[in-house]
Scaffold this active site. Structure first.
Site, short mmCIF file in Angstrom:
data_model
loop_
_atom_site.label_atom_id
_atom_site.label_comp_id
_atom_site.label_asym_id
_atom_site.label_seq_id
_atom_site.Cartn_x
_atom_site.Cartn_y
_atom_site.Cartn_z
N GLU A 155 0.49 -1.19 -0.05
CA GLU A 155 0.07 -0.09 -0.01
C GLU A 155 0.82 1.17 -0.09
OE1 GLU A 155 -2.57 -0.06 3.38
OE2 GLU A 155 -4.06 -1.49 2.49
N GLU A 242 -5.86 -7.63 -0.45
CA GLU A 242 -6.31 -7.59 1.19
C GLU A 242 -7.70 -7.10 1.43
OE1 GLU A 242 -3.22 -5.96 3.44
OE2 GLU A 242 -4.65 -4.50 4.35
C1 IDC Z 1 -2.98 -3.58 10.52
C2 IDC Z 1 -3.20 -4.51 11.74
C3 IDC Z 1 -2.79 -4.15 13.12
C4 IDC Z 1 -1.45 -3.68 13.15
C5 IDC Z 1 -1.12 -2.35 12.06
C6 IDC Z 1 0.04 -1.91 11.86
O1 IDC Z 1 -4.13 -5.24 11.37
O2 IDC Z 1 -2.82 -5.16 13.89
O3 IDC Z 1 -1.11 -2.79 14.32
O4 IDC Z 1 -1.69 -3.14 10.61
O5 IDC Z 1 0.97 -2.66 11.66
C7 IDC Z 1 -3.97 -2.15 5.98
C8 IDC Z 1 -2.62 -2.64 6.03
C9 IDC Z 1 -2.50 -3.75 7.11
C10 IDC Z 1 -3.46 -3.22 8.19
C11 IDC Z 1 -4.80 -3.21 8.17
C12 IDC Z 1 -5.72 -3.01 9.00
O6 IDC Z 1 -2.25 -3.32 4.50
O7 IDC Z 1 -1.03 -3.74 7.14
O8 IDC Z 1 -2.98 -3.96 9.43
N1 IDC Z 1 -5.11 -2.28 6.73
O9 IDC Z 1 -5.41 -1.57 9.48
N2 IDC Z 1 -4.36 -1.18 4.80
C13 IDC Z 1 -5.87 -1.06 5.32
C14 IDC Z 1 -6.13 -1.50 6.47
#
Ligand code: IDC
Length: 316
Positions: A155, A242
């Site tokens: 992303e 995702e």
């Molecule tokens: C989130 C995880 C969370 C973690 C955070 C930072 O769910 O536990 O603390 O990242 O590392 C994304 C990202 C993905 C995110 C997810 C939810 O690709 O890494 O994971 N998210 O926020 N893009 C949109 C949402």
């Protein structure tokens, strides 16, 4: 090399074989549209324990998982270093873990996605040299496996532009293609992989590419499907590498109604997708209940509401 049958049944690889991209669509060896439904790990730096052959086999046999996405954070997150800012020993551990999952996927006859998971390193150019090294080493060692999809930047975010992502892609794609000329590659898009319509205005010129769209149903609604349609109408193939059924923080309420709109949309348009995330973290996007200490062999009570939703969805 990649199982086409297992226990007397044809595997997902057996049904589809080598994938490619034709006319804005991921297609199988026969040229038919191919929609894969799978699961994404959480960060492999923090939750490596579920990325085992035993558990991949469990998810394939019991939940019908067709693709397993290996989300390797490239930079520090949640107080844990990533591939680029960790030690050399850590990098080697990650590569070995990814390698073992690629080999397991081949034995199980499923697909596997190798995800260079940029997040806090918002612009993929920040760690481009590490990405080049990583993809060179993985493709050199495992590139002969034809069931791998390479995702080169999860992303891009903050103010990273499509022009910056495109220039990164133009350096990384040739590295992968030197070792695996016909590989399928997914390219992230700006604004946390939402601005796929911007990529469509100035696409890359390589064959066999898809572009990333990410949605979290409680946050991203019809407007993001409209952007996705705009990109598809312009000829881009998309992959939802995702998605979450909750909000974009990975937590908060679950929106089953909007999730249904998305799954109907993806089914109608044969868009492949992987659910975020395989862990027992106390957040609503995690598939396992926080109390679950197992790393495979999950029973119904080991699953969170998200995990239960997924198992029901896969049985449709
Ligand atoms: C989130 C995880 C969370 C973690 C955070 C930072 O769910 O536990 O603390 O990242 O590392 C994304 C990202 C993905 C995110 C997810 C939810 O690709 O890494 O994971 N998210 O926020 N893009 C949109 C949402």
């Amino acid at each position: 090399m990649i199982a086409t049958t297992r226990n007397g049944k044809t595997t997902v690889y057996g049904r589809n074989g080598k994938l490619s991209v034709k006319n804005g669509q991921l297609v199988n060896e026969k040229g038919e549209p191919c929609m894969l439904r799978g699961i994404s790990t959480h960060n492999l730096n923090t939750f490596p324990e579920y990325a085992t052959k035993e558990n991949m086999q469990f998810m394939t046999d019991n939940w019908g998982m067709e693709i397993f996405r290996l989300a390797m954070y490239t930079a520090e997150a949640d107080d844990c270093k990533g591939y680029s800012d960790g030690s050399e020993a850590h990098r080697e551990e990650l590569e070995a873990l990814i390698g073992s999952c690629i080999e397991a996927a081949a034995e199980l006859g499923i697909y596997v996605m190798v995800d260079w998971h940029i997040l806090f390193d918002a612009d993929p150019n920040t760690n481009k040299e590490w990405a080049i090294r990583f993809f060179h080493r993985i493709t050199k060692k495992y590139g002969a496996y034809g069931n791998i999809i390479y995702e080169i930047c999860n992303e891009p975010n903050l103010d990273t532009t499509w022009a910056q992502v495109k220039s990164y892609a133009e350096e990384v794609i040739p590295v992968i293609r030197t070792n695996v000329p016909d590989s399928v590659i997914v390219v992230g898009t700006p604004k946390w992989s939402q601005d796929v319509d911007l990529a469509a205005q100035d696409p890359l010129t390589y064959p066999n590419l898809l572009y990333t769209v990410h949605f979290y149903a409680a946050t991203h609604t019809q407007w993001l499907r409209d952007k996705t349609d705009a990109a598809r109408e312009a000829g881009l193939a998309v992959f939802v590498t995702e998605y979450g059924i909750c909000d974009a923080s990975g937590n908060g309420v679950i929106d089953e109604e909007e999730t249904r709109r998305w799954t109907d949309y993806m089914k109608e348009n044969r868009i492949s997708h992987c659910l975020w995330n395989l862990s027992n973290k106390a957040e609503s996007s995690a598939m396992l209940a926080p109390e679950c200490k197992k790393t495979t062999g999950f029973a119904d009570e080991d699953l969170s509401p998200c995990g239960k939703w997924f198992v029901a969805y896969m049985s449709e």
